[in-house]
Design a protein around this motif. Structure first.
Motif, PDB file in Angstrom:
ATOM      1  N   THR A 189       0.836  -1.205   0.000  1.00 19.19           N
ATOM      2  CA  THR A 189       0.000   0.000   0.000  1.00 19.19           C
ATOM      3  C   THR A 189       0.865   1.247   0.000  1.00 19.19           C
ATOM      4  O   THR A 189       0.613   2.199  -0.751  1.00 19.19           O
ATOM      5  N   ALA A 190       1.903   1.246   0.819  1.00 20.61           N
ATOM      6  CA  ALA A 190       2.789   2.414   0.900  1.00 20.61           C
ATOM      7  C   ALA A 190       3.479   2.659  -0.442  1.00 20.61           C
ATOM      8  O   ALA A 190       3.616   3.807  -0.886  1.00 20.61           O
ATOM      9  N   GLY A 191       3.908   1.582  -1.103  1.00 19.52           N
ATOM     10  CA  GLY A 191       4.566   1.728  -2.395  1.00 19.52           C
ATOM     11  C   GLY A 191       3.625   2.281  -3.449  1.00 19.52           C
ATOM     12  O   GLY A 191       3.993   3.145  -4.250  1.00 19.52           O
ATOM     13  N   LEU A 192       2.393   1.778  -3.457  1.00 20.66           N
ATOM     14  CA  LEU A 192       1.410   2.272  -4.423  1.00 20.66           C
ATOM     15  C   LEU A 192       1.064   3.730  -4.175  1.00 20.66           C
ATOM     16  O   LEU A 192       0.912   4.513  -5.114  1.00 20.66           O
ATOM     17  N   LEU A 247       3.902  10.444  -6.860  1.00 22.89           N
ATOM     18  CA  LEU A 247       4.877  10.830  -7.892  1.00 22.89           C
ATOM     19  C   LEU A 247       4.176  11.104  -9.222  1.00 22.89           C
ATOM     20  O   LEU A 247       4.509  12.071  -9.932  1.00 22.89           O
ATOM     21  N   ALA A 248       3.203  10.282  -9.577  1.00 22.48           N
ATOM     22  CA  ALA A 248       2.464  10.483 -10.824  1.00 22.48           C
ATOM     23  C   ALA A 248       1.685  11.792 -10.779  1.00 22.48           C
ATOM     24  O   ALA A 248       1.655  12.537 -11.768  1.00 22.48           O
ATOM     25  N   ARG A 249       1.064  12.075  -9.647  1.00 23.14           N
ATOM     26  CA  ARG A 249       0.316  13.334  -9.512  1.00 23.14           C
ATOM     27  C   ARG A 249       1.245  14.537  -9.654  1.00 23.14           C
ATOM     28  O   ARG A 249       0.897  15.532 -10.304  1.00 23.14           O
TER      29      ARG A 249
END
Length: 112
Positions: free
Chosen positions: A86-89, A95-97
Motif C-alpha cells: 500500500t505504501a509503495g502504491l 509521484l504520478a500526480r
C-alpha cells in the motif's frame, strides 16, 4: 626455392599457427566453462595464452557468446514475484500526480 615457394610455405605456417591458436582458445573456453569460472573476453585469452583480439574474431566470438549465455542461464534464477504494498502504491500515485502537475504547468507556460 623461389619467392613464390617461400610465400606459400609462410602462408601455410601462418594458417597452421592460426588454427593452433584457435584450438587453444576453444580448449581454454571449455576448461573455464567446466571449472565454473567467469567467461570473459579477457579471461579466455589469458587462459589460452593468446592475444585478446583473437576472441573477437569470427568463429571464436560466437563460441564465447554461447558459453557466456549458457553460464548466465544456468545461474540465473527468476526473480521472486513482488506484491505491491500500500505504501509503495501511494508513493507511486503521489509521484504520478506531481509529474502531471509539472506537465500541466509546462504546458500552460508554453501556451503563453
Amino acid at each position: 626455392m623461389n619467392r613464390q615457394g617461400n610465400s606459400a610455405v609462410l602462408a601455410e605456417a601462418r594458417r597452421r599457427d592460426s588454427l593452433d591458436k584457435r584450438q587453444c582458445v576453444l580448449t581454454a573456453l571449455a576448461t573455464l566453462e567446466r571449472d565454473g569460472a567467469k567467461i570473459t573476453h579477457a579471461a579466455v585469452p589469458r587462459t589460452a595464452g593468446v592475444s585478446t583480439w583473437l576472441t573477437y574474431t569470427d568463429g571464436i566470438r560466437e563460441h564465447i557468446q554461447a558459453a557466456r549465455h549458457r553460464q548466465t542461464s544456468a545461474t540465473a534464477t527468476p526473480p521472486a514475484p513482488r506484491t505491491p504494498t500500500t505504501a509503495g502504491l501511494l508513493a507511486e500515485l503521489e509521484l504520478a500526480r506531481q509529474e502531471i502537475k509539472d506537465l500541466r504547468q509546462e504546458r500552460d507556460r508554453l501556451r503563453h
